[in-house]
Design a protein around this motif. Structure first.
Motif, PDB file in Angstrom:
ATOM      1  N   ASN A   1       0.891  -1.156   0.000  1.00 17.52           N
ATOM      2  CA  ASN A   1       0.000   0.000   0.000  1.00 17.52           C
ATOM      3  C   ASN A   1       0.929   1.206   0.000  1.00 17.52           C
ATOM      4  OD1 ASN A   1      -1.520   2.238   0.722  1.00 17.52           O
ATOM      5  ND2 ASN A   1      -2.918   1.040   1.988  1.00 17.52           N
ATOM      6  N   PHE A   2       1.125   1.789  -1.180  1.00 12.01           N
ATOM      7  CA  PHE A   2       2.157   2.815  -1.295  1.00 12.01           C
ATOM      8  C   PHE A   2       1.853   4.089  -0.505  1.00 12.01           C
ATOM      9  CE2 PHE A   2       4.451   6.278  -3.305  1.00 12.01           C
ATOM     10  CZ  PHE A   2       5.739   5.788  -3.189  1.00 12.01           C
ATOM     11  N   PRO A   3       0.637   4.627  -0.582  1.00 13.10           N
ATOM     12  CA  PRO A   3       0.388   5.866   0.167  1.00 13.10           C
ATOM     13  C   PRO A   3       0.671   5.721   1.660  1.00 13.10           C
ATOM     14  CG  PRO A   3      -1.412   5.442  -1.338  1.00 13.10           C
ATOM     15  CD  PRO A   3      -0.533   4.232  -1.375  1.00 13.10           C
TER      16      PRO A   3
ATOM     17  N   ASP B   1      -3.292 -15.699  -6.306  1.00 11.07           N
ATOM     18  CA  ASP B   1      -4.082 -15.503  -5.094  1.00 11.07           C
ATOM     19  C   ASP B   1      -4.079 -14.023  -4.747  1.00 11.07           C
ATOM     20  OD1 ASP B   1      -5.455 -15.823  -2.828  1.00 11.07           O
ATOM     21  OD2 ASP B   1      -3.824 -16.711  -1.674  1.00 11.07           O
TER      22      ASP B   1
ATOM     23  N   ASP C   1      -8.613   1.573   0.106  1.00  7.43           N
ATOM     24  CA  ASP C   1      -7.510   1.976   0.975  1.00  7.43           C
ATOM     25  C   ASP C   1      -6.342   2.549   0.193  1.00  7.43           C
ATOM     26  OD1 ASP C   1      -9.003   1.127   2.985  1.00  7.43           O
ATOM     27  OD2 ASP C   1      -7.677  -0.436   3.724  1.00  7.43           O
ATOM     28  N   ASP C   2      -6.159   2.063  -0.995  1.00 13.06           N
ATOM     29  CA  ASP C   2      -4.974   2.443  -1.744  1.00 13.06           C
ATOM     30  C   ASP C   2      -5.365   2.670  -3.194  1.00 13.06           C
ATOM     31  OD1 ASP C   2      -2.603   2.766  -2.941  1.00 13.06           O
ATOM     32  OD2 ASP C   2      -1.780   0.798  -2.438  1.00 13.06           O
TER      33      ASP C   2
ATOM     34  N   PRO D   1      -8.168  -8.998  -2.652  1.00 13.36           N
ATOM     35  CA  PRO D   1      -7.845  -8.134  -1.520  1.00 13.36           C
ATOM     36  C   PRO D   1      -8.197  -8.809  -0.199  1.00 13.36           C
ATOM     37  CG  PRO D   1      -9.774  -7.355  -2.713  1.00 13.36           C
ATOM     38  CD  PRO D   1      -9.194  -8.459  -3.514  1.00 13.36           C
ATOM     39  N   ALA D   2      -7.350  -8.641   0.742  1.00 19.01           N
ATOM     40  CA  ALA D   2      -7.538  -9.371   1.992  1.00 19.01           C
ATOM     41  C   ALA D   2      -8.145  -8.489   3.061  1.00 19.01           C
ATOM     42  CB  ALA D   2      -6.201  -9.906   2.455  1.00 19.01           C
ATOM     43  N   LYS D   3      -8.797  -9.134   3.965  1.00 19.07           N
ATOM     44  CA  LYS D   3      -9.424  -8.415   5.077  1.00 19.07           C
ATOM     45  C   LYS D   3      -8.391  -8.027   6.112  1.00 19.07           C
ATOM     46  CE  LYS D   3     -14.191  -9.482   5.392  1.00 19.07           C
ATOM     47  NZ  LYS D   3     -15.034 -10.600   5.287  1.00 19.07           N
ATOM     48  N   HIS D   4      -8.510  -6.813   6.616  1.00 20.42           N
ATOM     49  CA  HIS D   4      -7.577  -6.388   7.658  1.00 20.42           C
ATOM     50  C   HIS D   4      -8.189  -6.642   9.005  1.00 20.42           C
ATOM     51  CE1 HIS D   4      -4.413  -4.187   5.425  1.00 20.42           C
ATOM     52  NE2 HIS D   4      -5.297  -4.373   4.492  1.00 20.42           N
TER      53      HIS D   4
ATOM     54  N   PHE E   1     -21.151  -0.941  -1.885  1.00 21.68           N
ATOM     55  CA  PHE E   1     -20.115   0.036  -1.563  1.00 21.68           C
ATOM     56  C   PHE E   1     -19.510  -0.256  -0.191  1.00 21.68           C
ATOM     57  CE2 PHE E   1     -18.960   3.959   0.646  1.00 21.68           C
ATOM     58  CZ  PHE E   1     -17.928   4.382  -0.163  1.00 21.68           C
ATOM     59  N   LEU E   2     -20.368  -0.527   0.785  1.00 24.24           N
ATOM     60  CA  LEU E   2     -19.867  -0.782   2.136  1.00 24.24           C
ATOM     61  C   LEU E   2     -19.001  -2.038   2.155  1.00 24.24           C
ATOM     62  CD1 LEU E   2     -22.969   0.096   4.317  1.00 24.24           C
ATOM     63  CD2 LEU E   2     -20.919   1.454   3.932  1.00 24.24           C
TER      64      LEU E   2
ATOM     65  N   ARG F   1       2.197  -5.719   3.083  1.00 22.89           N
ATOM     66  CA  ARG F   1       1.476  -6.806   3.738  1.00 22.89           C
ATOM     67  C   ARG F   1       2.033  -8.114   3.233  1.00 22.89           C
ATOM     68  NH1 ARG F   1      -3.016  -8.861   3.149  1.00 22.89           N
ATOM     69  NH2 ARG F   1      -3.897  -9.544   5.105  1.00 22.89           N
TER      70      ARG F   1
ATOM     71  N   LEU G   1     -15.693  -1.145   0.673  1.00 23.13           N
ATOM     72  CA  LEU G   1     -14.960  -0.310   1.625  1.00 23.13           C
ATOM     73  C   LEU G   1     -14.328  -1.171   2.714  1.00 23.13           C
ATOM     74  CD1 LEU G   1     -14.547   2.736   2.605  1.00 23.13           C
ATOM     75  CD2 LEU G   1     -16.482   2.299   4.086  1.00 23.13           C
ATOM     76  N   ASN G   2     -15.125  -2.098   3.242  1.00 23.02           N
ATOM     77  CA  ASN G   2     -14.636  -2.890   4.373  1.00 23.02           C
ATOM     78  C   ASN G   2     -13.647  -3.963   3.979  1.00 23.02           C
ATOM     79  OD1 ASN G   2     -15.841  -1.618   6.553  1.00 23.02           O
ATOM     80  ND2 ASN G   2     -17.811  -2.514   6.036  1.00 23.02           N
ATOM     81  N   THR G   3     -13.588  -4.292   2.687  1.00 22.82           N
ATOM     82  CA  THR G   3     -12.571  -5.253   2.274  1.00 22.82           C
ATOM     83  C   THR G   3     -11.323  -4.523   1.790  1.00 22.82           C
ATOM     84  OG1 THR G   3     -13.699  -5.355   0.166  1.00 22.82           O
ATOM     85  CG2 THR G   3     -14.072  -7.174   1.707  1.00 22.82           C
ATOM     86  N   GLY G   4     -11.270  -3.223   2.030  1.00 24.79           N
ATOM     87  CA  GLY G   4     -10.037  -2.479   1.793  1.00 24.79           C
ATOM     88  C   GLY G   4      -9.815  -2.058   0.355  1.00 24.79           C
TER      89      GLY G   4
ATOM     90  N   ARG H   1     -12.190   4.079   7.605  1.00 32.17           N
ATOM     91  CA  ARG H   1     -13.221   3.313   6.905  1.00 32.17           C
ATOM     92  C   ARG H   1     -14.568   3.491   7.569  1.00 32.17           C
ATOM     93  NH1 ARG H   1     -10.775  -2.589   6.296  1.00 32.17           N
ATOM     94  NH2 ARG H   1      -8.946  -2.102   5.066  1.00 32.17           N
TER      95      ARG H   1
ATOM     96  N   THR I   1      -1.190   2.352  -5.706  1.00 27.57           N
ATOM     97  CA  THR I   1      -0.367   1.194  -6.058  1.00 27.57           C
ATOM     98  C   THR I   1      -0.947   0.329  -7.180  1.00 27.57           C
ATOM     99  OG1 THR I   1      -0.076   1.191  -3.669  1.00 27.57           O
ATOM    100  CG2 THR I   1       1.203  -0.380  -4.911  1.00 27.57           C
TER     101      THR I   1
END
Lengths: 802, 57
Positions: free
Chosen positions: A113-115, B51, B32-33, B54-57, B22-23, A120, B26-29, A159, B36
Motif C-alpha cells: 500500500n504505497f500511500p 491468489d 484503501d490504496d 484483496p484481503a481483510k484487515h 459500496f460498504l 502486507r 470499503l470494508n474489504t479495503g 473506513r 499502487t
C-alpha cells in the motif's frame, strides 16, 4: 518556439513547468520525478549474503510479545503481517517488493500500500520467522519500522467514518426525493394521498442516520455533559433529537411529513466537514518518543560470544558492541575502539566528538567510526536522556486545555438557544398551546448550529491541506488555531537553523591550489576513513582516486596514508606538523568567516609539506536570514541551543542578547519554555526544534514544531512536522493561519445571520419543513464556499509556491 | 398511482443494494490504496501467484 521537453526532448506544446524545467506533459514530469527520486533498487544477490548486523537488529521479533502483536492468522492459514517501510519511494520499489514471493518460497503473498508505505506479507512461519523476514527486508534496503497501535488502527477508523458518511448520504438523497412531493405540493402534483406512506419511508430511512451515522455526535455530547461542560456537539445532538421527535410526532398524527430531510442533510454535511478536516498525512507520525529512536536490540558480548539482546534487559556492567551508524542505547564507558559520536540530535553539539577508551558515552548518540565496545553503566530507563520522558510534561496533556474557538462560543450559544426556546414556549403557551409546542421545537431545530459547526472544519481543513503541500504537516486542524495565536518563537540552533548533517567545506591552500594528482591523493586517503569530516572532504574533491597502499587512523588526531608514492597526513595541526608560521599565514589569508559560524579545521600535509587546510562549517539553512528578519516584526524570537556559545555572534543580528541561551540541557530548554509561558500568560509559545534534546521543549510549548530533513525518519513528538526546506516560509505560514482565523470569524457571523433568519420564522411558529429544508443547505453551502474560497485567496497572497 | 409506493420500495431495495456493495468494497479495503494498483499493471512480469484477492484487515 517553445523549448523542448526536459524528459523526452519533444517540443512542448502544452508545457508544464517545474523547478525551472519544462516538460511536454504531466506524464513526462511524473516519470522524471520517479526516476530522479533517490531510489536504488537493491540487488537480489545481496539477500543471500549472511549479514549479522541485520539479524541483531531484528532479534527481538523472536519474542512472543512482539510476534503476537504483529502477526495475525490469515484466512488461508498463513501468517500475515503488515510492516511499515518508510524507504519505499517509487513504482520500482513497489514492483520489487511485490516480487518477494517469487524469490523466497516461504513468502506466499506480498502486497504494497504505497500511500501508507505499508507492505502486507503472507508467509510461512516454519520457513521464515518474523525476525528473519524483517532482517531480509533490511538487507534488501527496506528496513521495516514498528508502529504503535494507534497508528496501525487509523485505516479502520477512516473506513468507519466513510461508511457513516455513505449511509447518511444514501438516506439524505432518498429522503429528499420523497420530501419533494410534499414541499412542492400544489394541484398539478397532488400526492397528498401518499403523504402518510412517504412519511413512514422517511422515518425508516432516518433511523440508520440517527443511530449509526450521527452516533459520534451523541457520544461526544454525552461525554461533555457528563463532564459538566458544553461543547458544540451538545446543541447539534439536541437539535437532531428534537427534529426526530417532532417529525415522528407529525407522521404519527398525520399532520405532516416532518423534517427528516433536514435531519439527514445535517448529519451528511457535518460528516463531510469532519472528514474534510481530518488530517491526510496518515503516514507521518506526530507521536513518537525516544523508544522509536533507540534500537530494540543490541549485540551483547559475553564470554567472547556476541548475542543479540533486547536493550530493556541490559544491566550495568554488560559489554555491548555498537557498529558504524548505530545508536548507543545506554549510558556507558568506552572499552575498545575509536568512538566518534555524533550527538547533534541529542545535545545540539554541531560537530562530532571523539571518545577514547575509558571515557564515558551518553545514550542516544550515533557512532560514526568503526565498531566499538562499551560497558553499560546504567540501564536504559535510567539514562540521562530517557529520564526526560518521566517528567511532568510527558505525563499529562496540558495542550488539551487550549480550546478551539467553536468550543469557546458553544457554551454561550447553547445557553442562548435554550433561553430563546424557553421564552418562545412561555410566550405562546398562554395564547395557543398548539403553536407553543410547534414554535418551541422549531426554535431548537433552526438554531442547530450546522453552518457554525462547518465553518471550522472546512476553513482549517483547507488550511491544513495548503500547508501540507508546502511541507508543513499538522497533527490536526486545531493546530491551525494555535499557529495563528503564537507570539513567542523559540528556535533550536543545530539541525534547525543550521543544516543537520551536511558540512560546508572549503579548502584553504598555503601557496597555490593543489593540482589534480594531489587532490586525488588526499581524497583517496580521506575515503578510507569513516570520519564525517573525511567524508566531507571526499564530497568536495570527487576526483579519480588512486589506490591506497597503506592506511592508519588515530582517533581524535587524523589519518596517515600512502597513496601513489606519497605520504598523506590529514588531521589536527600537530598531526600534520603545521608550523605556527604557516597557521598564522593561513589565519591572515582566510580570516574566520564573517558569518561567525563555528569552524573546524583539518590540516593536510603531503610528503611533509603543508598543502593547506579544510574549513568545515555547518551553514545556516538557505533563506533563514531573511526569514528571521521578517519574523522579528510580529514575534519575539528566542534561540536556545545545547551547543557552546561559539556561534553567538552569527546570530546576534536576529536575537536579543538575553533571548539567546547556549549550553542548554533538555531540562533547561523545557524550563525556558515554562518560564516564557509564565512571563506572558495568555500568549502562546512555539518551540521549533529537531532533536531529542528538544523533545521536552516541543512537548511543553503550546506549539511544538519538529524540523526534519527526511519526513519519514524519526522526529520527536510534535504538533507539526516541518520540512526543513519550508522553514524559510514559516512567517508566511503563520500569516496564512491568521487569515484562516479571520475567515472562521467571518463565517461565524454569516452562520449567526442564518440562524437569526431561521429564528425569526421559528419563534412565530411559522417554520415549515420547506423553510428548514431550504435554509439548512443554503447556509451550509455558502459557508463551505466562503471557507474554501477565502482560504485559497489567502494562500495565493502568501506567495509560497508548493 | 397506487403503483408508486411499490416502485419506491423497489427503488430503495436497488439503491440499498448499491449501498451494501459500496460498504462491502470499503470494508474489504478496496479504497484503501488508489495509487499502487495503477503502478502494478506497469510491472511487466506476471504476478507471482494468482491468489490476489484483496484481503481483510
Amino acid at each position: 518556439m517553445s523549448s523542448p521537453c526536459h524528459y523526452c526532448g519533444k517540443p512542448a506544446v502544452q508545457p508544464v513547468e517545474k523547478g525551472g524545467r519544462v516538460y511536454c506533459c504531466r506524464g513526462c514530469l511524473r516519470l522524471e520525478e520517479l526516476e530522479s527520486e533517490e531510489c536504488a533498487v537493491p540487488d537480489w544477490n545481496a539477500a543471500s549474503a549472511d549479514a549479522t548486523s541485520e539479524s541483531v537488529r531484528w532479534a527481538h521479533l523472536k519474542q512472543a510479545e512482539y510476534r503476537d502483536r504483529l502477526v495475525r492468522k490469515g484466512s488461508d492459514g498463513h501468517a500475515v503481517t503488515t510492516l511499515f517501510i518508510p524507504d519505499m519511494v517509487c513504482a520500482s520499489c513497489v514492483a520489487f517488493l511485490e516480487k518477494l514471493p517469487a524469490k523466497n518460497p516461504a513468502i506466499h503473498r506480498a502486497e504494497v500500500n504505497f500511500p501508507r508505505k505499508e507492505l502486507r506479507v503472507a508467509f510461512d512461519e516454519s520457513g521464515l520467522a518474523l525476525d528473519a523476514l524483517a532482517a531480509l527486508l533490511d538487507r534488501l534496503g527496506y528496513p521495516p519500522e514498528m508502529r504503535n497501535a494507534a497508528e496501525a488502527d487509523q485505516p479502520k477508523k477512516d473506513r468507519q467514518h466513510i461508511a457513516r458518511l455513505a449511509v447518511a448520504g444514501f438516506a439524505f438523497g432518498n429522503i429528499m426525493l420523497l420530501s419533494f412531493a410534499d414541499h412542492l405540493g400544489g394541484e398539478e402534483f397532488d400526492l397528498s394521498g401518499f403523504q402518510g406512506a412517504f412519511g413512514w419511508f422517511n422515518f425508516a430511512l432516518s433511523l440508520p442516520v440517527l443511530f449509526y451515522s450521527a452516533r459520534g455526535y451523541f457520544e461526544s455530547a454525552w461525554k461533555a455533559l457528563r463532564a459538566g461542560g458544553l461543547n458544540m456537539d451538545v446543541p447539534i445532538a439536541l437539535g437532531m433529537v428534537v427534529i426526530f421527535v417532532r417529525s415522528v410526532g407529525e407522521v404519527l398524527l398525520g399532520t405532516g411529513m416532518g423534517y427528516f430531510d433536514s435531519l439527514a442533510g445535517l448529519a451528511f454535511f457535518l460528516l463531510i466537514g469532519k472528514w474534510y478536516q481530518h488530517s491526510t498525512h496518515s503516514r507521518l507520525s506526530h507521536e513518537r518518543d525516544y523508544q522509536s529512536w533507540f534500537p530494540i536490540s543490541v549485540l551483547r558480548v559475553a564470554d567472547g560470544a556476541a548475542e543479540p539482546t533486547p536493550i530493556s534487559t541490559l544491566q550495568a556492567g554488560d559489554r555491548i558492541r555498537i557498529h558504524h551508524g548505530e545508536i548507543v542505547p545506554a549510558d556507558g564507558v568506552l572499552l575498545e575502539g575509536a568512538g566518534q559520536i555524533d550527538r547533534s540530535f541529542i545535545t545540539g553539539e554541531s560537530h562530532p566528538v571523539a571518545v577514547r577508551p575509558g571515557e564515558p558515552i551518553e545514550a542516544g548518540g550515533r557512532q560514526l567510526g568503526g565498531a566499538i565496545d562499551l560497558r553499560v553503566e546504567r540501564p536504559v530507563q535510567q539514562s540521562a536522556l530517557t529520564r526526560l520522558w518521566n517528567s511532568d510534561a510527558f505525563q499529562k496533556d496540558r495542550k488539551g486545555s487550549i480550546q478551539d474557538p467553536v468550543d469557546r462560543i458553544s457554551k454561550h450559544f447553547t445557553l442562548a438557544v435554550l433561553a430563546i426556546a424557553t421564552a418562545t414556549l412561555l410566550f405562546w403557551i398562554g395564547k395557543d398551546a398548539s403553536i407553543a409546542w410547534n414554535a418551541f421545537t422549531a426554535t431548537l431545530i433552526v438554531a442547530c448550529p450546522c453552518a457554525l459547526a462547518l465553518s471550522l472544519p472546512f476553513t482549517y481543513g483547507s488550511t491544513l491541506r495548503w500547508l501540507g503541500r508546502a511541507g508543513a504537516y499538522l497533527k490536526n486542524a486545531l493546530v491551525v488555531e494555535r499557529m495563528a495565536r503564537v507570539r513567542d518563537l523559540v528556535f533550536d540552533k543545530t539541525g534547525t537553523l543550521t543544516a543537520a548533517s551536511a558540512f560546508e567545506t572549503h579548502f584553504q591552500p598555503v601557496a597555490e591550489a593543489p593540482n589534480f594528482e594531489d587532490r586525488g591523493r588526499v581524497a583517496a586517503a580521506a575515503a578510507s576513513s569513516a570520519h564525517p569530516l573525511s567524508r566531507a572532504i571526499v564530497r568536495l574533491w570527487a576526483e579519480d582516486r588512486p589506490r591506497v597502499e597503506a592506511f592508519d587512523e588515530e582517533p581524535g588526531s587524523g589519518v596517515a596514508a600512502r597513496v601513489a608514492g606519497a605520504t598523506v597526513l590529514i588531521g589536527t595541526r600537530t598531526w600534520a606538523n603545521a608550523s605556527d608560521a604557516d597557521v598564522a599565514a593561513l589565519d591572515t589569508a582566510f580570516p574566520t568567516a564573517d558569518s561567525g559560524l563555528r569552524t573546524t579545521y583539518s590540516y593536510v600535509a603531503l610528503d611533509g609539506r603543508l598543502l593547506g587546510r579544510f574549513a568545515f562549517t555547518k551553514p545556516v539553512r538557505e533563506g533563514i536570514e531573511q526569514e528571521l528578519q521578517a519574523l522579528a516584526h510580529a514575534h519575539r524570537l528566542h534561540l536556545i541551543s545545547g551547543d557552546s556559545d561559539a556561534e553567538r555572534p552569527a546570530f546576534a543580528a536576529w536575537f536579543a542578547p538575553d533571548r539567546m541561551r547556549f549550553n542548554m540541557k533538555p531540562e533547561d530548554k523545557m524550563a525556558y519554555i515554562r518560564d516564557l509561558q509564565a512571563a506572558h500568560p495568555g500568549e502562546l509559545t512555539a518551540m521549533i526544534g529537531d532533536g531529542l534534546n528538544d523533545a521536552g521543549a516541543l512537548k511543553e510549548a503550546d506549539l511544538g514544531v519538529a524540523v526534519v530533513d527526511d519526513l519519514y525518519a524519526f522526529s520527536p513528538a510534535s504538533d507539526l512536522i516541518l520540512d526543513a526546506k519550508a522553514l524559510k516560509h514559516w512567517g508566511a505560514m503563520l500569516q496564512f493561519t491568521r487569515q484562516a482565523q479571520r475567515t472562521v470569524y467571518l463565517l461565524f457571523a454569516i452562520s449567526f445571520a442564518y440562524n437569526l433568519v431561521g429564528l425569526y420564522f421559528a419563534v412565530q411558529g411559522l417554520l415549515t419543513p420547506v423553510v428548514a429544508a431550504i435554509l439548512m443547505p443554503v447556509s451550509s453551502f455558502s459557508v463551505v464556499t466562503v471557507a474554501l474560497g477565502r482560504t485559497r485567496w489567502a494562500w495565493a497572497r502568501t506567495g509560497i509556491r508548493s | 398511482m397506487s403503483v408508486i409506493p411499490v416502485l419506491i420500495v423497489i427503488g430503495l431495495v436497488v439503491a440499498g443494494g448499491f449501498l451494501a456493495a459500496f460498504l462491502w468494497a470499503l470494508n474489504t479495503g478496496q479504497f484503501d490504496d488508489a495509487t499502487t494498483p495503477a503502478w502494478r499493471i506497469l510491472n511487466d512480469e506476471p504476478p507471482a501467484n494468482d491468489d490476489s484477492k484483496p484481503a481483510k484487515h
